[in-house]
Design a protein around this motif. Structure first.
Motif, PDB file in Angstrom:
ATOM      1  N   GLN A 105       0.847  -1.191   0.000  1.00 50.20           N
ATOM      2  CA  GLN A 105       0.000   0.000   0.000  1.00 50.20           C
ATOM      3  C   GLN A 105       0.883   1.241   0.000  1.00 50.20           C
ATOM      4  O   GLN A 105       1.645   1.458   0.936  1.00 50.20           O
ATOM      5  CB  GLN A 105      -0.903   0.023   1.230  1.00 50.20           C
ATOM      6  CG  GLN A 105      -1.864  -1.143   1.295  1.00 50.20           C
ATOM      7  CD  GLN A 105      -2.662  -1.165   2.585  1.00 50.20           C
ATOM      8  OE1 GLN A 105      -2.241  -0.650   3.615  1.00 50.20           O
ATOM      9  NE2 GLN A 105      -3.834  -1.764   2.520  1.00 50.20           N
ATOM     10  N   GLY A 106       0.762   2.045  -1.062  1.00 45.63           N
ATOM     11  CA  GLY A 106       1.521   3.282  -1.156  1.00 45.63           C
ATOM     12  C   GLY A 106       0.760   4.427  -0.515  1.00 45.63           C
ATOM     13  O   GLY A 106      -0.436   4.600  -0.758  1.00 45.63           O
ATOM     14  N   ASN A 107       1.434   5.188   0.326  1.00 42.86           N
ATOM     15  CA  ASN A 107       0.808   6.287   1.068  1.00 42.86           C
ATOM     16  C   ASN A 107       1.582   7.584   0.871  1.00 42.86           C
ATOM     17  O   ASN A 107       2.784   7.568   0.605  1.00 42.86           O
ATOM     18  CB  ASN A 107       0.796   5.961   2.568  1.00 42.86           C
ATOM     19  CG  ASN A 107      -0.009   4.728   2.876  1.00 42.86           C
ATOM     20  OD1 ASN A 107      -1.206   4.789   3.033  1.00 42.86           O
ATOM     21  ND2 ASN A 107       0.653   3.577   2.948  1.00 42.86           N
ATOM     22  N   THR A 108       0.879   8.690   1.049  1.00 44.01           N
ATOM     23  CA  THR A 108       1.491  10.015   0.946  1.00 44.01           C
ATOM     24  C   THR A 108       1.060  10.862   2.137  1.00 44.01           C
ATOM     25  O   THR A 108       0.158  10.484   2.885  1.00 44.01           O
ATOM     26  CB  THR A 108       1.039  10.740  -0.342  1.00 44.01           C
ATOM     27  OG1 THR A 108      -0.364  11.006  -0.255  1.00 44.01           O
ATOM     28  CG2 THR A 108       1.339   9.921  -1.582  1.00 44.01           C
ATOM     29  N   ASP A 109       1.691  12.031   2.276  1.00 40.16           N
ATOM     30  CA  ASP A 109       1.202  12.972   3.282  1.00 40.16           C
ATOM     31  C   ASP A 109       0.037  13.749   2.664  1.00 40.16           C
ATOM     32  O   ASP A 109      -0.343  13.515   1.519  1.00 40.16           O
ATOM     33  CB  ASP A 109       2.325  13.867   3.810  1.00 40.16           C
ATOM     34  CG  ASP A 109       2.986  14.720   2.745  1.00 40.16           C
ATOM     35  OD1 ASP A 109       2.282  15.241   1.856  1.00 40.16           O
ATOM     36  OD2 ASP A 109       4.224  14.884   2.801  1.00 40.16           O
TER      37      ASP A 109
END
Length: 176
Positions: A105-109
């Motif tokens: 799972q790719g996450n960002t701010d």
């Protein structure tokens, strides 16, 4: 006789296709781990239904494999050198245990538009997936998705919080 069998067969087929397991609560929430004393396997359940068993090496805090997050620099999807040993360890586990699959799972701010963050989250997940594949994991063991800014690890609105949210998380089958 045929007129009675056809509706009965259709009713059985419809019941078998139900997407909610009988007796489960769809609002039950996130997976819960059940750990037995000294057991080498961790049972993962979702809504009271057993979804898989994980070897202790994946949950033992002393094992590198218990670490599942790769953190990224701002506006970057390059796996940093400090996480290469972690990804290598997971790739080795996957090559030795072909029955396991990983969802990355790719996450960002929170900074940036929703569309930008979804794209960046996907690039981060794909970077980890590609590295795992290059190190020997099979493509069919790997799946990558973007959550963008939707699953923050830290709800804060400062540099420290944003740094925790710029990550890729690896979840093994039974955890997703």
């Amino acid at each position: 006789m045929k007129q009675l069998l056809i509706p009965a067969a259709l009713a059985l087929i419809m019941a078998a296709c139900s997407s909610t397991p009988e007796g489960s609560d769809p609002a039950a929430g996130a997976p819960v781990e059940s750990r037995g004393g000294g057991s080498s396997v961790t049972t993962v359940t979702t809504g009271g239904v057993e979804t898989g068993r994980l070897p202790a090496v994946l949950t033992d805090p002393k094992s590198i494999l218990s670490r599942r997050s790769v953190y990224f620099d701002y506006d970057s999807y390059e796996v940093k050198a400090e996480y290469k040993d972690l990804v290598t360890a997971h790739a080795k586990f996957l090559t030795e245990n072909r029955q396991f699959k990983v969802l990355i799972q790719g996450n960002t701010d929170e900074r940036g538009s929703r569309e930008y963050n979804l794209a960046l989250g996907q690039k981060r997940a794909d970077a980890i997936r590609k590295m795992l594949a290059l190190l020997g994991a099979r493509e069919e063991q790997l799946e990558s998705v973007s959550l963008g800014e939707e699953k923050p690890k830290n709800e804060g609105h400062n540099d420290a919080a944003w740094a925790e949210n710029r990550r890729g998380d690896m979840l093994y089958n039974g955890e997703f």
